[in-house]
Design an enzyme around this catalytic site. Structure first.
Site, mmCIF file in Angstrom:
data_model
loop_
_atom_site.group_PDB
_atom_site.id
_atom_site.type_symbol
_atom_site.label_atom_id
_atom_site.label_comp_id
_atom_site.label_asym_id
_atom_site.label_seq_id
_atom_site.Cartn_x
_atom_site.Cartn_y
_atom_site.Cartn_z
ATOM 1 N N GLY A 138 -4.059 43.227 60.760
ATOM 2 C CA GLY A 138 -3.787 41.838 60.361
ATOM 3 C C GLY A 138 -3.182 41.806 58.979
ATOM 4 N N ARG A 248 5.561 30.368 55.386
ATOM 5 C CA ARG A 248 4.554 29.960 54.400
ATOM 6 C C ARG A 248 5.055 28.811 53.536
ATOM 7 N NH1 ARG A 248 3.800 36.231 52.858
ATOM 8 N NH2 ARG A 248 2.313 36.764 54.504
ATOM 9 N N GLY A 344 -19.294 9.888 56.503
ATOM 10 C CA GLY A 344 -20.662 9.961 57.033
ATOM 11 C C GLY A 344 -20.637 10.501 58.451
ATOM 12 N N GLU A 368 -0.828 33.676 58.410
ATOM 13 C CA GLU A 368 0.350 33.827 57.539
ATOM 14 C C GLU A 368 -0.048 34.314 56.146
ATOM 15 O OE1 GLU A 368 3.617 32.660 58.443
ATOM 16 O OE2 GLU A 368 3.079 31.750 60.351
#
Lengths: 389, 250
Positions: A138, A248, A344, A368
């Site tokens: 990765g 990116r 909430g 990325e």
């Protein structure tokens, strides 16, 4: 309503305005009404693809001769922002198609490859995906195992890719593989087409994030690729990394869209939710949250506007993109979490966009280039000492 | 087919409007402008007819310099060229007068426009143009079909629909439902910059109306939930008392 505290609006050209508004209208009327249902059902809103294509949102910065709009990079960023204001899954689809498929075919492909694929990818008539990450590689893509063996008239491809957006529905996959070597210098890009013998792309199931996006494995078992399916223009890791810089850049803008959606919903909620006989927006703790959100969004906007200007001038460095991606995605995720508090119990309901954005952004934070890897990119840029290994 | 579309540059429906210091105009600060939504139907219809019959679509607007944005939006949707008639648009008759003067020499086959602009909401331009140009007009159109030199228009009337036939050239004012307007595509937005917008100065006749004063609608009162103890009869008495003494509405 626009989240524009520092009047960045006045820096936009008339075309950039029109593009932003067009995409915003499109998202309001075509994406938002259907996205929650797709998210719950874990289905990709494929019906949007032809519409996204005919609007010109795919590969929008590429030249007109390939059926694209030839936009500048700020306009491209605004498109990503507005799409992600709808949902990260829809932005991811467009990001991958534009930055990770059309960009490398345009930048590293032959004229034949461009003409074969770009007009179809631009119109949404074909879908593309990008195969770099592997099950065991990765953050360290240079270690990839996928390999292509040179034959007399082409290549034989073997290996597997993972976490591939659009994989199962793709007509073409831009796949990065090592050629006849273990060295990352031998990495080349290949166009693997749907239906090629030995190529399968099973969808990954059970995601809690990007549920309206297709995420797949790509499996290559002795896939025969003709010579003309290799991208001749680049060798080595810089090929895929240059694509990731493009993507990116879009993510840095996109994250602002998700943050805007969470902020806007929080302001509306804070002004209308009554507790102790007054709107909760009248309490200091809630006001502090809203002030924090708006400040962080404004900073993120300034970051990408300047980054876009640098990109338009051809002066943008990948490390600057790392800073924007790292900061803006983290900012958006924090805002989604704070927004969840402001809402909430209602914050967990699909009726509000908060939890959907929050869960999506958990992926955006690590895809990325993970948040941590971008930290190290900056660390290396500052000190000149690489700390990856 | 030579088609004219009249377009108006109006405040966005979601924008917050404030009255200007002169109390006779809108304060434009911070106001986002859009192409009048009803005009979008007119532009879309014009584009479809042009694609069917060939020809040209000209978008025309009366207003200040920034009205060019509305024209540009029509060009981005696909109109071929634009005309900006520079002039004040606070009086409907003056607007119609300036439009008629600019349109007449172009001898169009069809004039399309929205049934109303969402700024002044006069709903008068189509009828005034009809009078000034001596052309038949259909307002509040939800369907338009052209065959030969006849235009068949389905229009909304109170409680139903009416179908009427007009000789061309004619004027048709679009209502929501006439069609589904397209989004301007990004390539077309970029091309719109190259399309010509001709600028002319309007020379209207005298004003027929004068804005005396503009005011904002009164703020809605905050709702209040009151707790009343006791049985139904006591509660009703208490409520009546509050409505009389506190809210002072009975």
């Amino acid at each position: 309503m626009l989240v524009d505290y520092y009047d960045l609006e006045s820096l936009l050209t008339e075309e950039q305005h029109m593009i932003r508004d067009t995409v915003r209208n499109f998202v309001e009327s075509e994406v938002l009404p259907i996205i929650e249902e797709h998210n719950q059902a874990m289905t990709f809103p494929r019906e949007l693809v032809p519409k996204i294509g005919s609007l010109g949102l795919l590969g929008p910065t590429l030249p007109e001769q390939y059926g694209c709009a030839g936009l500048d990079n700020i306009a491209y960023g605004l498109i990503m922002q507005e799409l992600e204001r709808g949902d990260s899954a829809v932005r991811s689809f467009a990001s991958v198609q534009s930055s990770l498929v059309m960009y490398p075919i345009f930048t590293y492909g032959t004229e034949e490859q461009r003409m074969k694929w770009l007009p179809r990818l631009a119109s949404g008539g074909a879908i593309g995906c990008f195969g770099l990450t592997e099950p065991d590689f990765g953050s360290n893509p240079g270690g990839m195992i996928t390999n292509a063996k040179k034959t007399s008239n082409g290549y034989i491809l073997n290996g597997a890719k993972m976490w591939i957006t659009n994989g199962t529905i793709a007509d073409v996959a831009v796949v990065w593989a090592k050629v006849d070597s273990d060295s990352s210098k031998s990495i080349r890009g290949f166009l693997v087409e749907r239906g090629m013998k030995g190529f399968t792309a099973p969808e990954m199931k059970g995601k809690y994030s990007l549920r309206a996006s297709v995420t797949s494995e790509l499996v290559f078992q002795d896939v025969e690729l003709p010579e003309e399916n290799m991208l001749p223009g680049v060798a080595g890791l810089k090929g895929p990394l240059s694509c990731l810089t493009q993507a990116r850049y879009g993510i840095a803008w996109g994250a602002i869209g998700a943050a805007m959606a969470c902020y806007e919903s929080s302001v509306d909620y804070a002004k209308s939710r009554i507790q102790f006989d007054k709107p909760i927006g009248g309490f200091q703790l809630v006001q502090a949250k809203l002030a924090e959100m708006l400040t962080e969004i404004t900073k993120a906007q300034l970051l990408v506007y300047r980054l876009g200007t640098l990109k338009n001038e051809g002066k943008m460095r990948p490390q600057q993109v790392s800073m924007a991606k790292r900061n803006n995605v983290d900012m958006a995720l924090q805002i989604a979490r704070i927004a969840r508090d402001v809402h909430g119990a209602n914050g967990i309901l699909g009726e509000y966009p908060i939890m959907r954005h929050m869960m999506n952004l958990e992926s955006v934070r690590t895809y990325e280039g993970t948040h941590d890897i971008h930290t190290l990119v900056l660390g290396e840029d500052i000190t000149g000492i690489a700390a990856y290994t | 087919m030579n088609i004219i579309v009249c377009v108006s540059h109006v405040p966005d429906t979601t924008t917050r409007i404030n009255v200007g210091a002169d109390k006779k105009s809108m304060d434009p600060a911070g106001v986002k402008f859009i192409l009048n939504p009803y005009d979008e139907f007119a532009v879309e219809e014009a584009l479809r007819l042009r694609d069917k019959f060939k020809g040209e679509v000209t978008a025309i607007s009366v207003g200040a310099d920034n009205a060019k944005e509305a024209i540009r939006q029509a060009l981005a949707m696909g109109a071929d060229k634009g005309i900006l008639v520079k002039g004040d648009k606070s009086d409907s008759f003056q607007v119609a007068d300036m439009l008629a003067a600019a349109i007449k020499p172009l001898s169009p086959d069809l004039i399309l426009l929205g049934k109303q602009s969402i700024d002044f909401d006069g709903m008068e331009i189509a009828s005034m143009l009809s009078e000034l140009l001596d052309l038949p007009a259909a307002t509040v159109a939800v369907a338009l079909n052209i065959e030969g030199n006849k235009a068949t228009v389905e229009k909304e009337v109170e409680g139903g629909r009416e179908t009427i036939q007009l000789d061309m050239p004619c004027i048709v004012a679009a209502q929501k439902g006439l069609n589904e307007p397209r989004y301007p595509s990004l390539p077309n937005i970029m091309k719109a910059k190259q399309k010509p917008i001709q600028e002319v100065s309007g020379a209207p006749g005298a004003k027929r109306t004068e804005i005396v004063e503009m005011t904002k609608p009164e703020k809605k009162r905050a709702n209040k939930i009151v707790k009343i103890d006791g049985n139904a009869s006591q509660a009703a008495h208490e409520l009546a008392r509050m409505l009389h003494e506190e809210a002072k509405i009975i």
